[in-house]
Motif scaffolding. Structure first.
Motif, PDB file in Angstrom:
ATOM      1  N   SER A 108     -13.796   6.640   8.599  1.00 11.70           N
ATOM      2  CA  SER A 108     -13.186   7.570   9.555  1.00 11.70           C
ATOM      3  C   SER A 108     -11.739   7.859   9.185  1.00 11.70           C
ATOM      4  O   SER A 108     -11.259   8.989   9.352  1.00 11.70           O
ATOM      5  N   GLN A 109     -11.034   6.836   8.686  1.00 16.43           N
ATOM      6  CA  GLN A 109      -9.654   7.046   8.242  1.00 16.43           C
ATOM      7  C   GLN A 109      -9.602   8.053   7.095  1.00 16.43           C
ATOM      8  O   GLN A 109      -8.730   8.930   7.056  1.00 16.43           O
ATOM      9  N   ILE A 110     -10.521   7.910   6.171  1.00 24.42           N
ATOM     10  CA  ILE A 110     -10.572   8.835   5.031  1.00 24.42           C
ATOM     11  C   ILE A 110     -10.889  10.244   5.510  1.00 24.42           C
ATOM     12  O   ILE A 110     -10.269  11.224   5.079  1.00 24.42           O
ATOM     13  N   GLU A 111     -11.859  10.359   6.419  1.00 23.83           N
ATOM     14  CA  GLU A 111     -12.229  11.682   6.942  1.00 23.83           C
ATOM     15  C   GLU A 111     -11.058  12.339   7.667  1.00 23.83           C
ATOM     16  O   GLU A 111     -10.866  13.555   7.587  1.00 23.83           O
ATOM     17  N   HIS A 112     -10.295  11.542   8.377  1.00 24.79           N
ATOM     18  CA  HIS A 112      -9.158  12.083   9.122  1.00 24.79           C
ATOM     19  C   HIS A 112      -8.033  12.520   8.180  1.00 24.79           C
ATOM     20  O   HIS A 112      -7.334  13.512   8.462  1.00 24.79           O
ATOM     21  N   LYS A 113      -7.888  11.811   7.069  1.00 24.38           N
ATOM     22  CA  LYS A 113      -6.781  12.084   6.150  1.00 24.38           C
ATOM     23  C   LYS A 113      -7.088  13.231   5.202  1.00 24.38           C
ATOM     24  O   LYS A 113      -6.201  14.013   4.843  1.00 24.38           O
ATOM     25  N   PHE A 114      -8.358  13.330   4.794  1.00 23.36           N
ATOM     26  CA  PHE A 114      -8.731  14.336   3.804  1.00 23.36           C
ATOM     27  C   PHE A 114      -9.809  15.261   4.369  1.00 23.36           C
ATOM     28  O   PHE A 114     -10.591  14.864   5.230  1.00 23.36           O
ATOM     29  N   SER A 115      -9.846  16.454   3.842  1.00 25.12           N
ATOM     30  CA  SER A 115     -10.777  17.465   4.365  1.00 25.12           C
ATOM     31  C   SER A 115     -12.010  17.611   3.472  1.00 25.12           C
ATOM     32  O   SER A 115     -12.334  18.707   3.006  1.00 25.12           O
TER      33      SER A 115
ATOM     34  N   THR B 223      -3.249  12.334  -3.995  1.00 26.40           N
ATOM     35  CA  THR B 223      -2.008  12.906  -3.449  1.00 26.40           C
ATOM     36  C   THR B 223      -1.011  13.307  -4.524  1.00 26.40           C
ATOM     37  O   THR B 223      -0.131  14.145  -4.272  1.00 26.40           O
ATOM     38  N   ASN B 224      -1.128  12.723  -5.689  1.00 26.45           N
ATOM     39  CA  ASN B 224      -0.229  13.095  -6.779  1.00 26.45           C
ATOM     40  C   ASN B 224      -0.769  14.275  -7.582  1.00 26.45           C
ATOM     41  O   ASN B 224      -0.123  14.710  -8.518  1.00 26.45           O
TER      42      ASN B 224
ATOM     43  N   PHE C 106       0.825  -1.199   0.000  1.00 31.37           N
ATOM     44  CA  PHE C 106       0.000   0.000   0.000  1.00 31.37           C
ATOM     45  C   PHE C 106       0.867   1.259   0.000  1.00 31.37           C
ATOM     46  O   PHE C 106       1.835   1.355   0.760  1.00 31.37           O
ATOM     47  N   THR C 107       0.482   2.221  -0.826  1.00 27.83           N
ATOM     48  CA  THR C 107       1.110   3.540  -0.781  1.00 27.83           C
ATOM     49  C   THR C 107       0.673   4.269   0.486  1.00 27.83           C
ATOM     50  O   THR C 107       1.476   4.904   1.167  1.00 27.83           O
ATOM     51  N   TRP C 108      -0.619   4.199   0.795  1.00 22.04           N
ATOM     52  CA  TRP C 108      -1.134   4.731   2.054  1.00 22.04           C
ATOM     53  C   TRP C 108      -0.895   3.650   3.110  1.00 22.04           C
ATOM     54  O   TRP C 108      -1.662   2.699   3.237  1.00 22.04           O
ATOM     55  N   GLU C 109       0.164   3.803   3.883  1.00 23.28           N
ATOM     56  CA  GLU C 109       0.637   2.742   4.761  1.00 23.28           C
ATOM     57  C   GLU C 109      -0.386   2.324   5.813  1.00 23.28           C
ATOM     58  O   GLU C 109      -0.401   1.162   6.252  1.00 23.28           O
ATOM     59  N   ASP C 110      -1.218   3.252   6.235  1.00 30.38           N
ATOM     60  CA  ASP C 110      -2.228   2.919   7.245  1.00 30.38           C
ATOM     61  C   ASP C 110      -3.147   1.790   6.789  1.00 30.38           C
ATOM     62  O   ASP C 110      -3.694   1.045   7.615  1.00 30.38           O
ATOM     63  N   LEU C 111      -3.324   1.669   5.488  1.00 35.45           N
ATOM     64  CA  LEU C 111      -4.219   0.640   4.965  1.00 35.45           C
ATOM     65  C   LEU C 111      -3.678  -0.771   5.212  1.00 35.45           C
ATOM     66  O   LEU C 111      -4.446  -1.729   5.286  1.00 35.45           O
ATOM     67  N   TYR C 112      -2.365  -0.881   5.334  1.00 41.34           N
ATOM     68  CA  TYR C 112      -1.779  -2.188   5.644  1.00 41.34           C
ATOM     69  C   TYR C 112      -2.289  -2.674   7.006  1.00 41.34           C
ATOM     70  O   TYR C 112      -2.696  -3.827   7.160  1.00 41.34           O
ATOM     71  N   TYR C 113      -2.269  -1.790   7.992  1.00 44.99           N
ATOM     72  CA  TYR C 113      -2.721  -2.169   9.338  1.00 44.99           C
ATOM     73  C   TYR C 113      -4.228  -2.417   9.350  1.00 44.99           C
ATOM     74  O   TYR C 113      -4.717  -3.294  10.086  1.00 44.99           O
TER      75      TYR C 113
ATOM     76  N   ASP D  48      -6.579   2.713  -2.019  1.00 46.57           N
ATOM     77  CA  ASP D  48      -5.170   3.069  -2.190  1.00 46.57           C
ATOM     78  C   ASP D  48      -4.915   3.679  -3.564  1.00 46.57           C
ATOM     79  O   ASP D  48      -4.146   4.648  -3.690  1.00 46.57           O
ATOM     80  N   LYS D  49      -5.543   3.137  -4.586  1.00 46.28           N
ATOM     81  CA  LYS D  49      -5.380   3.696  -5.930  1.00 46.28           C
ATOM     82  C   LYS D  49      -5.948   5.112  -5.998  1.00 46.28           C
ATOM     83  O   LYS D  49      -5.372   5.995  -6.656  1.00 46.28           O
ATOM     84  N   ARG D  50      -7.061   5.329  -5.316  1.00 46.50           N
ATOM     85  CA  ARG D  50      -7.645   6.667  -5.278  1.00 46.50           C
ATOM     86  C   ARG D  50      -6.748   7.613  -4.472  1.00 46.50           C
ATOM     87  O   ARG D  50      -6.575   8.786  -4.838  1.00 46.50           O
ATOM     88  N   TYR D  51      -6.165   7.108  -3.414  1.00 44.74           N
ATOM     89  CA  TYR D  51      -5.244   7.893  -2.601  1.00 44.74           C
ATOM     90  C   TYR D  51      -4.048   8.370  -3.445  1.00 44.74           C
ATOM     91  O   TYR D  51      -3.646   9.537  -3.358  1.00 44.74           O
ATOM     92  N   ILE D  52      -3.507   7.465  -4.234  1.00 47.23           N
ATOM     93  CA  ILE D  52      -2.374   7.817  -5.099  1.00 47.23           C
ATOM     94  C   ILE D  52      -2.768   8.938  -6.062  1.00 47.23           C
ATOM     95  O   ILE D  52      -2.026   9.900  -6.268  1.00 47.23           O
ATOM     96  N   LYS D  53      -3.957   8.808  -6.626  1.00 46.77           N
ATOM     97  CA  LYS D  53      -4.432   9.798  -7.588  1.00 46.77           C
ATOM     98  C   LYS D  53      -4.618  11.171  -6.943  1.00 46.77           C
ATOM     99  O   LYS D  53      -4.256  12.209  -7.508  1.00 46.77           O
TER     100      LYS D  53
END
Length: 230
Positions: A107-114, A229-230, A11-18, A222-227
């Motif tokens: 909740s993870q998404i809400e915390h990471k993005f505004s 953040t890039n 995972f690029t978004w490392e939190d997703l591994y956990y 994770d794929k959406r996260y990459i898109k």
């Protein structure tokens, strides 16, 4: 054991591994719990049958039926009820776990993005659809490929609701909405119907499809996260 490295995703978004590890541990724990409960009940049934056979063998054939009804029938009914309640409880717990995992991911998404829209802002009487809509409408995931896994879970939510709110007894109009998949049936009595989880394969299949959905959901996130953040 041979490892298929082609199925390992970093995972690029490392939190997703956990998150994935927590999902997998929960699923495996439920499978273990299901197996332990089923084995325990089988042992109880076997001991009961041995006791009955030993007792009845001392009686004349014409007396065995009456003796069984007076001494053992109540215990037989108790074992059958224990099996029903045991599988009902697992079904309720599994859906609670699954919805909890979806809520945690949101909740993870809400915390990471505004994002202005929060999951609790979405109006829905059904939690599963609320989370599904959040992933699609707010986080803008393309979940077309995941719908084949989500739909069977959503279809079985009626079983969970019947267990939670009606002791597994559907009204006539509800009975038609129950998708009778492997391991589940409806028993009809004179005054009511009862949803029965007749085989633990129902529980295992439900866990498997939830596991597949959660894995593919995290990959899509994770794929959406990459898109983003890039």
């Amino acid at each position: 054991m041979k490892i298929d490295f082609s199925k390992i995703y970093l995972f690029t978004w490392e939190d997703l591994y956990y998150t994935e590890v927590e999902n997998e541990i929960g699923i495996e724990a439920f499978k273990k719990l299901c197996a332990n409960q089923e084995n325990s009940l089988k042992t109880t049934e076997q001991e009961f049958k041995q006791l009955v056979n030993a007792e009845l063998s001392t009686l004349q054939p014409e007396d065995q039926g009456s003796y069984y009804m007076q001494i053992f029938q109540r215990d037989e009914m108790m074992i059958r009820e224990l099996l029903r309640l045991q599988r009902y409880s697992l079904c309720l717990s599994i859906f609670s776990f699954f919805e909890g995992r979806l809520k945690s991911i949101c909740s993870q998404i809400e915390h990471k993005f505004s994002f202005k829209i929060k999951v609790d802002d979405l109006n829905s009487n059904e939690d599963l659809l609320k989370y599904w809509n959040y992933f699609i409408k707010v986080f803008e995931l393309d979940l077309d490929d995941l719908e084949k896994h989500f739909t069977p879970i959503k279809q079985q939510k009626i079983v969970r609701n019947l267990i939670a709110h009606q002791n597994g007894m559907p009204r006539p109009e509800q009975e038609k909405k129950i998708n009778l998949v492997e391991g589940i049936r409806i028993e009809k009595y004179e005054a009511f119907c009862q949803v029965i989880i007749a085989d633990p394969v129902y529980i295992i299949n439900l866990l498997d499809v939830m596991n597949t959905f959660l894995k593919e959901l995290l990959l899509a996130i994770d794929k959406r996260y990459i898109k983003i953040t890039n």
